[in-house]
Design a protein around this motif. Structure first.
Motif, PDB file in Angstrom:
ATOM      1  N   ILE A  63      39.409 -27.301 -26.724  1.00 32.94           N
ATOM      2  CA  ILE A  63      37.974 -27.408 -26.433  1.00 32.94           C
ATOM      3  C   ILE A  63      37.245 -28.253 -27.479  1.00 32.94           C
ATOM      4  O   ILE A  63      36.349 -29.036 -27.160  1.00 32.94           O
ATOM      5  CB  ILE A  63      37.338 -26.001 -26.315  1.00 32.94           C
ATOM      6  CG1 ILE A  63      35.830 -26.104 -26.069  1.00 32.94           C
ATOM      7  CG2 ILE A  63      37.625 -25.152 -27.525  1.00 32.94           C
ATOM      8  CD1 ILE A  63      35.153 -24.770 -25.847  1.00 32.94           C
ATOM      9  N   LEU A  64      37.634 -28.129 -28.749  1.00 36.20           N
ATOM     10  CA  LEU A  64      36.944 -28.856 -29.807  1.00 36.20           C
ATOM     11  C   LEU A  64      37.263 -30.349 -29.766  1.00 36.20           C
ATOM     12  O   LEU A  64      36.401 -31.190 -30.053  1.00 36.20           O
ATOM     13  CB  LEU A  64      37.308 -28.265 -31.173  1.00 36.20           C
ATOM     14  CG  LEU A  64      36.800 -26.849 -31.414  1.00 36.20           C
ATOM     15  CD1 LEU A  64      37.388 -26.274 -32.701  1.00 36.20           C
ATOM     16  CD2 LEU A  64      35.271 -26.808 -31.487  1.00 36.20           C
ATOM     17  N   GLU A  65      38.492 -30.696 -29.415  1.00 32.12           N
ATOM     18  CA  GLU A  65      38.843 -32.111 -29.267  1.00 32.12           C
ATOM     19  C   GLU A  65      37.987 -32.750 -28.175  1.00 32.12           C
ATOM     20  O   GLU A  65      37.452 -33.857 -28.345  1.00 32.12           O
ATOM     21  CB  GLU A  65      40.324 -32.253 -28.929  1.00 32.12           C
ATOM     22  CG  GLU A  65      40.749 -33.703 -28.723  1.00 32.12           C
ATOM     23  CD  GLU A  65      42.096 -33.845 -28.036  1.00 32.12           C
ATOM     24  OE1 GLU A  65      42.699 -34.934 -28.144  1.00 32.12           O
ATOM     25  OE2 GLU A  65      42.542 -32.895 -27.372  1.00 32.12           O
ATOM     26  N   ARG A  66      37.846 -32.061 -27.047  1.00 34.84           N
ATOM     27  CA  ARG A  66      37.055 -32.613 -25.947  1.00 34.84           C
ATOM     28  C   ARG A  66      35.597 -32.786 -26.365  1.00 34.84           C
ATOM     29  O   ARG A  66      34.948 -33.772 -26.008  1.00 34.84           O
ATOM     30  CB  ARG A  66      37.152 -31.718 -24.714  1.00 34.84           C
ATOM     31  CG  ARG A  66      36.420 -32.292 -23.506  1.00 34.84           C
ATOM     32  CD  ARG A  66      36.485 -31.382 -22.301  1.00 34.84           C
ATOM     33  NE  ARG A  66      35.780 -31.979 -21.161  1.00 34.84           N
ATOM     34  CZ  ARG A  66      35.485 -31.326 -20.049  1.00 34.84           C
ATOM     35  NH1 ARG A  66      35.848 -30.060 -19.899  1.00 34.84           N
ATOM     36  NH2 ARG A  66      34.831 -31.930 -19.073  1.00 34.84           N
ATOM     37  N   PHE A  67      35.077 -31.830 -27.147  1.00 33.89           N
ATOM     38  CA  PHE A  67      33.700 -31.953 -27.599  1.00 33.89           C
ATOM     39  C   PHE A  67      33.511 -33.220 -28.427  1.00 33.89           C
ATOM     40  O   PHE A  67      32.546 -33.970 -28.240  1.00 33.89           O
ATOM     41  CB  PHE A  67      33.276 -30.726 -28.406  1.00 33.89           C
ATOM     42  CG  PHE A  67      31.948 -30.913 -29.091  1.00 33.89           C
ATOM     43  CD1 PHE A  67      30.771 -30.867 -28.369  1.00 33.89           C
ATOM     44  CD2 PHE A  67      31.888 -31.181 -30.449  1.00 33.89           C
ATOM     45  CE1 PHE A  67      29.542 -31.078 -28.990  1.00 33.89           C
ATOM     46  CE2 PHE A  67      30.663 -31.390 -31.082  1.00 33.89           C
ATOM     47  CZ  PHE A  67      29.492 -31.332 -30.350  1.00 33.89           C
ATOM     48  N   ILE A  68      34.418 -33.464 -29.361  1.00 34.86           N
ATOM     49  CA  ILE A  68      34.266 -34.619 -30.242  1.00 34.86           C
ATOM     50  C   ILE A  68      34.448 -35.925 -29.476  1.00 34.86           C
ATOM     51  O   ILE A  68      33.749 -36.904 -29.723  1.00 34.86           O
ATOM     52  CB  ILE A  68      35.241 -34.500 -31.427  1.00 34.86           C
ATOM     53  CG1 ILE A  68      34.742 -33.393 -32.367  1.00 34.86           C
ATOM     54  CG2 ILE A  68      35.386 -35.831 -32.165  1.00 34.86           C
ATOM     55  CD1 ILE A  68      35.709 -32.990 -33.438  1.00 34.86           C
ATOM     56  N   GLU A  99      34.114 -36.325 -26.002  1.00 34.13           N
ATOM     57  CA  GLU A  99      33.280 -36.467 -24.815  1.00 34.13           C
ATOM     58  C   GLU A  99      31.908 -35.805 -24.921  1.00 34.13           C
ATOM     59  O   GLU A  99      31.049 -36.029 -24.065  1.00 34.13           O
ATOM     60  CB  GLU A  99      34.003 -35.881 -23.595  1.00 34.13           C
ATOM     61  CG  GLU A  99      35.372 -36.491 -23.322  1.00 34.13           C
ATOM     62  CD  GLU A  99      36.095 -35.780 -22.188  1.00 34.13           C
ATOM     63  OE1 GLU A  99      35.422 -35.077 -21.404  1.00 34.13           O
ATOM     64  OE2 GLU A  99      37.327 -35.915 -22.095  1.00 34.13           O
ATOM     65  N   GLY A 100      31.716 -34.955 -25.929  1.00 30.93           N
ATOM     66  CA  GLY A 100      30.449 -34.243 -26.049  1.00 30.93           C
ATOM     67  C   GLY A 100      30.340 -33.024 -25.166  1.00 30.93           C
ATOM     68  O   GLY A 100      29.261 -32.435 -25.044  1.00 30.93           O
ATOM     69  N   VAL A 101      31.449 -32.608 -24.563  1.00 31.91           N
ATOM     70  CA  VAL A 101      31.460 -31.455 -23.659  1.00 31.91           C
ATOM     71  C   VAL A 101      32.123 -30.275 -24.368  1.00 31.91           C
ATOM     72  O   VAL A 101      33.267 -30.371 -24.815  1.00 31.91           O
ATOM     73  CB  VAL A 101      32.229 -31.767 -22.355  1.00 31.91           C
ATOM     74  CG1 VAL A 101      32.273 -30.530 -21.456  1.00 31.91           C
ATOM     75  CG2 VAL A 101      31.576 -32.937 -21.629  1.00 31.91           C
ATOM     76  N   TYR A 102      31.400 -29.172 -24.464  1.00 30.48           N
ATOM     77  CA  TYR A 102      31.921 -27.946 -25.076  1.00 30.48           C
ATOM     78  C   TYR A 102      32.023 -26.902 -23.975  1.00 30.48           C
ATOM     79  O   TYR A 102      31.019 -26.348 -23.531  1.00 30.48           O
ATOM     80  CB  TYR A 102      30.999 -27.484 -26.193  1.00 30.48           C
ATOM     81  CG  TYR A 102      31.482 -26.271 -26.957  1.00 30.48           C
ATOM     82  CD1 TYR A 102      32.534 -26.371 -27.856  1.00 30.48           C
ATOM     83  CD2 TYR A 102      30.869 -25.032 -26.790  1.00 30.48           C
ATOM     84  CE1 TYR A 102      32.972 -25.266 -28.570  1.00 30.48           C
ATOM     85  CE2 TYR A 102      31.299 -23.928 -27.497  1.00 30.48           C
ATOM     86  CZ  TYR A 102      32.348 -24.049 -28.390  1.00 30.48           C
ATOM     87  OH  TYR A 102      32.786 -22.944 -29.093  1.00 30.48           O
ATOM     88  N   MET A 103      33.250 -26.663 -23.517  1.00 34.81           N
ATOM     89  CA  MET A 103      33.453 -25.758 -22.392  1.00 34.81           C
ATOM     90  C   MET A 103      34.855 -25.162 -22.476  1.00 34.81           C
ATOM     91  O   MET A 103      35.847 -25.891 -22.454  1.00 34.81           O
ATOM     92  CB  MET A 103      33.303 -26.502 -21.059  1.00 34.81           C
ATOM     93  CG  MET A 103      33.467 -25.612 -19.824  1.00 34.81           C
ATOM     94  SD  MET A 103      33.102 -26.511 -18.287  1.00 34.81           S
ATOM     95  CE  MET A 103      34.450 -27.709 -18.271  1.00 34.81           C
ATOM     96  N   PRO A 104      34.966 -23.844 -22.594  1.00 35.39           N
ATOM     97  CA  PRO A 104      36.290 -23.224 -22.648  1.00 35.39           C
ATOM     98  C   PRO A 104      37.088 -23.499 -21.381  1.00 35.39           C
ATOM     99  O   PRO A 104      36.540 -23.601 -20.283  1.00 35.39           O
ATOM    100  CB  PRO A 104      35.977 -21.729 -22.786  1.00 35.39           C
ATOM    101  CG  PRO A 104      34.574 -21.667 -23.306  1.00 35.39           C
ATOM    102  CD  PRO A 104      33.883 -22.870 -22.735  1.00 35.39           C
ATOM    103  N   GLY A 105      38.409 -23.613 -21.573  1.00 36.77           N
ATOM    104  CA  GLY A 105      39.298 -23.784 -20.436  1.00 36.77           C
ATOM    105  C   GLY A 105      40.205 -22.578 -20.299  1.00 36.77           C
ATOM    106  O   GLY A 105      39.865 -21.473 -20.723  1.00 36.77           O
ATOM    107  N   ASP A 106      41.371 -22.783 -19.724  1.00 33.82           N
ATOM    108  CA  ASP A 106      42.338 -21.703 -19.582  1.00 33.82           C
ATOM    109  C   ASP A 106      43.026 -21.457 -20.925  1.00 33.82           C
ATOM    110  O   ASP A 106      43.510 -22.390 -21.564  1.00 33.82           O
ATOM    111  CB  ASP A 106      43.388 -22.058 -18.529  1.00 33.82           C
ATOM    112  CG  ASP A 106      42.786 -22.155 -17.133  1.00 33.82           C
ATOM    113  OD1 ASP A 106      41.787 -21.452 -16.880  1.00 33.82           O
ATOM    114  OD2 ASP A 106      43.306 -22.941 -16.322  1.00 33.82           O
ATOM    115  N   PHE A 107      43.078 -20.201 -21.329  1.00 30.29           N
ATOM    116  CA  PHE A 107      43.717 -19.853 -22.598  1.00 30.29           C
ATOM    117  C   PHE A 107      45.219 -20.104 -22.523  1.00 30.29           C
ATOM    118  O   PHE A 107      45.867 -19.791 -21.519  1.00 30.29           O
ATOM    119  CB  PHE A 107      43.452 -18.379 -22.920  1.00 30.29           C
ATOM    120  CG  PHE A 107      44.149 -17.892 -24.161  1.00 30.29           C
ATOM    121  CD1 PHE A 107      43.570 -18.052 -25.398  1.00 30.29           C
ATOM    122  CD2 PHE A 107      45.396 -17.295 -24.079  1.00 30.29           C
ATOM    123  CE1 PHE A 107      44.208 -17.615 -26.544  1.00 30.29           C
ATOM    124  CE2 PHE A 107      46.048 -16.856 -25.210  1.00 30.29           C
ATOM    125  CZ  PHE A 107      45.459 -17.017 -26.450  1.00 30.29           C
TER     126      PHE A 107
END
Length: 464
Positions: free
Chosen positions: A287-292, A294-302
């Motif tokens: 999730i943190l990689e995607r935020f940096i 793409e700017g999207v902070y959203m949990p996925g499947d654990f």
């Protein structure tokens, strides 16, 4: 120095009060009202200090003289006097411009010892000085629990309860927590994952009546003192590398799931440490990689991975970073975190995202890439990385520019994660402190992953 909440509804409070509050009473996270900035001359003057002396220098800017200097020195010396390396956090050159910051020389062989040995001493000090009972409550993805327990086991005036996700920590991590016989320790093995444990902890701290009635204190990185203690080794590592080669700026590659360790690096950079890029290393829970990126902070499947301490979707310290990157606007942070709680997602874009990307790189390390990195560096350098440290090195290899000097954080001893090491076809000798764990009796209580079940066990523990 005073402390305020990222959500703006906690007035300026002192160091000890911030330490005891842990999670801010308005649901936010406590941060210093201002960040001190150290000059190049100050950094040069600190370059030859011992680790303990550096702790005292940096903490001196944050404690407001609430702790007498001789008391603080005694706590610092007690915290780090038993580390297996006299440098506490030594730096090793792995290859060319890549260094390893070894953070696993404390009693539980993990980086959490750096902060939690000190926090254990500080909780003991506060309990004694204020003549009050302290109930430490925390959740762990593996390493925090053992380090926290080690810091306060057997101490008068303190009880500690740690939640860990049942079956989702390594065997050594489990044994380090559950073989401690002291009566002031309770281990709860919770059905669910770490995010479930962390959510329950935050909800209990947000219940101000329950928190006050039961003297709850936080050991997780929601407690700012833990973050502050971790900033020290960023400074120390830079100084050690600067002694080995001429360097103006360095990158830090940081294995992280809860954003605490890398936020400590961000704080060090804000305090004047010459940091170029902070490289965020994560695993398939990315999730943190995607935020940096793409700017999207959203949990996925654990996903359960070879690096279980980073098997986290919702990062506790993310809110602290949002607070700073979005201009220290508590109203905006409150709106965003409420939106995230309702919708499970938040997005930043434009100049805000560009600021994030100017400061951070990121790489999500897949399972096979993690194992391949362990095997590669063992073959090429004869250095055995644990799977979390391997994620950091893999991210450094992926993200660092040619010619960059990069310090990658080695966050745990490989003996803590022998399951992954064996998959690489490598046999390792366990330190005696770890091998002896397998002969000890375990004490833990398995519980449902509900707040009601946790509270029931806590009440029995507190009233015993």
């Amino acid at each position: 120095m005073e402390y305020i909440s990222t959500r703006g509804n906690v007035g300026k409070i002192g160091f000890i009060d911030a330490f005891l509050m842990g999670l801010a009473d308005d649901g936010g996270l406590l941060v210093p009202s201002e960040i001190p900035v150290f000059s190049a001359e100050k950094l040069k003057a600190w370059q030859n200090l011992s680790y303990q002396e550096l702790v005292l220098e940096i903490f001196g800017y944050f404690t407001n003289d609430e702790i007498p200097a001789e008391d603080l020195r005694a706590m610092v010396n007690a915290s780090y006097g038993t580390f297996r390396d006299p440098g506490v956090t030594p730096v090793r050159r792995l290859k060319d411009n890549l260094y390893l910051l070894e953070l696993f020389h404390g009693p539980t062989f993990a980086f959490k010892d750096i902060a939690l040995q000190f926090m254990g001493e500080l909780y003991t000090y506060v309990s004694r000085k204020q003549n009050k009972t302290i109930h430490i409550l925390g959740a762990t993805s593996g390493d925090t629990g053992a380090s926290a327990i080690q810091g306060v086991r057997g101490k008068d005036g303190i009880k500690i309860c740690i939640l860990h996700p049942h079956g989702k920590v390594s065997k050594v991590q489990e044994l380090q927590m559950t073989t401690v016989p002291d009566d002031n320790v309770l281990n709860l093995s919770v059905d669910g994952n770490f995010d479930d444990c962390q959510r329950i902890i935050k909800d209990l701290f947000a219940d101000l009546e329950f928190k006050s009635a039961n003297h709850l204190c936080a050991i997780n990185s929601i407690n700012f003192v833990r973050i502050l203690a971790q900033t020290v080794y960023y400074f120390y590592a830079y100084f050690q590398v600067a002694k080995q080669q001429d360097v103006k700026e360095v990158n830090f590659s940081v294995p992280t799931g809860n954003f605490g360790d890398i936020f400590a690096g961000y704080l060090a950079k804000r305090m004047g440490l010459p940091v170029n890029k902070l490289i965020l290393a994560t695993n398939e829970n990315n999730i943190l990689e995607r935020f940096i990126k793409e700017g999207v902070y959203m949990p996925g499947d654990f996903r359960s991975t070879y690096s279980p301490s980073m098997d986290i979707q919702v990062a506790s310290n993310f809110e602290r970073y949002l607070y700073y990157v979005l201009g220290e606007n508590p109203q905006l942070i409150t709106e965003l975190m409420n939106q995230f709680r309702k919708e499970g997602k938040l997005v930043i874009s434009g100049d805000d995202l560009l600021r994030v990307q100017a400061e951070f790189g990121a790489h999500g390390v897949g399972g096979q890439e993690c194992l391949d990195t362990i095997s590669k560096y063992k073959a090429e350098t004869d250095y055995l990385l644990d799977p979390h440290s391997a994620c950091g090195v893999a991210a450094a290899d992926q993200c660092a520019e040619s010619g960059d000097v990069t310090i990658s954080l080695a966050t745990a001893h490989p003996a803590k994660f022998d399951e992954a090491i064996r998959l690489c076809g490598i046999e390792q000798a366990f330190p005696e402190q770890i091998s002896s764990l397998f002969e000890k009796t375990q004490r833990q209580t398995r519980v449902e992953g509900t707040q009601e079940a946790i509270v029931s066990e806590l009440m029995k523990f507190y009233n015993a």
